[in-house]
Design a protein around this motif. Structure first.
Motif, PDB file in Angstrom:
ATOM      1  N   MET A   1       0.744  -1.043   0.080  1.00  0.00           N
ATOM      2  CA  MET A   1      -0.004   0.004  -0.134  1.00  0.00           C
ATOM      3  C   MET A   1       1.008   1.245  -0.023  1.00  0.00           C
ATOM      4  SD  MET A   1      -3.440   0.913   2.476  1.00  0.00           S
ATOM      5  CE  MET A   1      -3.750  -0.757   2.047  1.00  0.00           C
ATOM      6  N   VAL A   2       0.456   2.149  -0.704  1.00  0.00           N
ATOM      7  CA  VAL A   2       1.373   3.509  -1.039  1.00  0.00           C
ATOM      8  C   VAL A   2       0.420   4.688  -0.167  1.00  0.00           C
ATOM      9  CG1 VAL A   2       2.290   5.055  -2.482  1.00  0.00           C
ATOM     10  CG2 VAL A   2       2.502   2.569  -3.134  1.00  0.00           C
ATOM     11  N   LEU A   3       1.058   5.262   0.658  1.00  0.00           N
ATOM     12  CA  LEU A   3       0.505   6.564   0.969  1.00  0.00           C
ATOM     13  C   LEU A   3       1.048   7.990   0.458  1.00  0.00           C
ATOM     14  CD1 LEU A   3      -1.230   7.924   3.261  1.00  0.00           C
ATOM     15  CD2 LEU A   3       0.802   7.989   4.890  1.00  0.00           C
ATOM     16  N   GLU A   4       0.306   8.555  -0.163  1.00  0.00           N
ATOM     17  CA  GLU A   4       0.887   9.944  -0.759  1.00  0.00           C
ATOM     18  C   GLU A   4       0.423  10.963  -0.059  1.00  0.00           C
ATOM     19  OE1 GLU A   4       1.277  11.810  -5.211  1.00  0.00           O
ATOM     20  OE2 GLU A   4       0.155   9.999  -4.789  1.00  0.00           O
ATOM     21  N   ALA A  24      -6.734  10.392  -7.439  1.00  0.00           N
ATOM     22  CA  ALA A  24      -6.926   8.817  -7.426  1.00  0.00           C
ATOM     23  C   ALA A  24      -7.467   8.548  -8.691  1.00  0.00           C
ATOM     24  CB  ALA A  24      -8.050   8.714  -6.460  1.00  0.00           C
ATOM     25  N   THR A  26      -8.636   5.042  -9.173  1.00  0.00           N
ATOM     26  CA  THR A  26      -9.395   4.007  -8.759  1.00  0.00           C
ATOM     27  C   THR A  26     -11.080   4.289  -9.066  1.00  0.00           C
ATOM     28  OG1 THR A  26      -9.515   4.935  -6.553  1.00  0.00           O
ATOM     29  CG2 THR A  26      -7.997   2.941  -7.084  1.00  0.00           C
ATOM     30  N   TYR A  43     -11.603  -2.496   6.144  1.00  0.00           N
ATOM     31  CA  TYR A  43     -11.317  -2.396   4.778  1.00  0.00           C
ATOM     32  C   TYR A  43     -12.078  -3.629   3.912  1.00  0.00           C
ATOM     33  CZ  TYR A  43      -8.455  -1.784   0.475  1.00  0.00           C
ATOM     34  OH  TYR A  43      -8.084  -1.474  -0.718  1.00  0.00           O
ATOM     35  N   GLN A  44     -12.070  -4.834   4.710  1.00  0.00           N
ATOM     36  CA  GLN A  44     -12.734  -5.833   4.327  1.00  0.00           C
ATOM     37  C   GLN A  44     -14.225  -5.527   4.190  1.00  0.00           C
ATOM     38  OE1 GLN A  44     -12.336  -8.814   2.770  1.00  0.00           O
ATOM     39  NE2 GLN A  44     -10.315  -8.154   2.893  1.00  0.00           N
TER      40      GLN A  44
END
Ligand SMILES: [Zn+2]
Length: 376
Positions: A1-4, A24, A26, A43-44
């Motif tokens: 996972m990337v945090l920007e 984003a 997505t 998240y699930q």
């Protein structure tokens, strides 16, 4: 996972969220407040919520907010504001929207500069009152905030100006559609009018008017203070705070309401940034050199770099659409045009796409501008 981490440069949560979702790529974008605690399976369950929302054709999915209450005492007036988030409609403390739906309405309306009403506004523009947003099963805790200080409840009256913008944008029935009760504004107006009448009576030396005005003001202010003290912890500090702020709230609320009426009197529908901007190449991004096949001759126009960087910083996609008929007429090889485009990208990139029509003007293709092929 990337945090920007992206920076909006201020302007409030509406602008910050716009910068976020525009960057984003997505299909769905989930928004959380900075002070919430998503539960461990969040998240699930978000994936479950979005799968159901997709299958039902909805554009938004709201999380369930819980606020842990203080165990040993009744909540203060400030804490009851946070508790009011439980069951509130369409709040962005935990909300996911489809990106294409956000893009279609230009995102959040940045004229809402506080964390107030910007979420109801976009929900109404996305049709939430017609069932386009569902409440999911994921759950997020919103802890009570640390004490925000004596004057927090007075500062919150600025929201009355935002209510004027809502009325202007969504019409007289906006409160019913946004599930936003009217509250005490009419009573605040009465109390303020009584106070002004009392003041006027004193100044004009008319004792009857002064007495009636002051009595009305005291009655109204006392009622407001008691309504805020009664459900609370009734500590000396809380009582003192409620008395002082209850004197300030009615005139401040009326002031913000009038201010909003003036400021937003001509406000029209929100038009956010476009989702993408397509630029011509020759004579627009770079100086025109007719039939150029030489990367060394590429020179950007004066403000090209600034404009492109500002769009990218806002999350707007940028592309190039260019007619290169010199390929079709045999004056240039495709590799030469590609080399020039690589140089343009070196100097002004990165671009989200560079699209070239290589055909001669008389070829009757569907992509030579002004035909729409490249844009499509
Ligand atoms: Zn073409």
């Amino acid at each position: 996972m990337v945090l920007e981490v992206l920076r909006s440069g201020g302007g409030g949560p509406a602008r910050a969220r716009n910068v976020g979702w525009r960057h984003a790529r997505t299909r769905w974008v989930a928004f959380l407040d900075d002070d919430v605690l998503p539960e461990s399976d969040w998240y699930q369950l978000l994936l479950t919520d979005l799968t159901i929302a997709e299958s039902e054709g909805q554009v938004g999915s709201q999380g369930r907010i819980v606020v842990p209450l203080p165990a040993d005492r009744r909540p203060t007036d400030d804490e009851r504001v946070t508790i009011g988030l439980v069951g509130a409609a369409w709040i962005t403390a935990d909300m996911a929207y489809r990106r294409d739906a956000l893009a279609a309405v230009g995102g959040f309306d940045e004229r809402f500069t506080r964390a107030f009403r910007e979420d109801s506004d976009i929900a109404l523009r996305l049709g939430a009152d017609r069932g386009t947003v569902r409440t999911g099963v994921r759950q997020t805790a919103h802890p009570l905030r640390p004490d925000p200080g004596t004057w927090s409840s007075v500062r919150q009256q600025a929201g009355n100006a935002d209510d004027r913008l809502m009325r202007r944008l969504h019409g007289p029935d906006w409160r019913a559609r946004a599930r936003a009760p009217l509250g005490r504004l009419p009573r605040h107006a009465l109390v303020t009018a009584a106070g002004l009448a009392g003041l006027g009576g004193v100044l004009a030396r008319r004792p009857a008017l002064a007495g009636a005005g002051v009595a009305g003001w005291l009655l109204g202010t006392g009622e407001l203070a008691w309504a805020r003290i009664a459900p609370g912890p009734r500590t000396a500090r809380e009582v003192r705070r409620m008395v002082v702020t209850s004197a300030a709230i009615p005139p401040v609320a009326v002031w913000h309401s009038l201010r909003g009426l003036v400021r937003h009197r001509t406000a029209g529908p929100w038009r956010g940034l476009p989702d993408a901007v397509l630029f011509d190449r020759d004579g627009t991004l770079v100086h025109d050199v007719p039939y150029n096949g030489d990367p060394a001759l590429v020179r950007p126009t004066e403000h090209a770099r600034d404009v492109l960087d500002r769009l990218r910083a806002a999350g707007v996609r940028v592309g190039v659409v260019t007619n290169q008929s010199a390929i079709g007429t045999g004056r240039l090889e495709p590799e030469q045009v590609a080399a020039v485009n690589r140089r343009v990208e070196e100097l002004l990139g990165p671009f989200d796409g560079i699209y070239v029509c290589p055909h001669a003007p008389d070829a009757g293709c569907a992509c030579r501008k002004p035909a729409p092929g490249l844009v499509k």
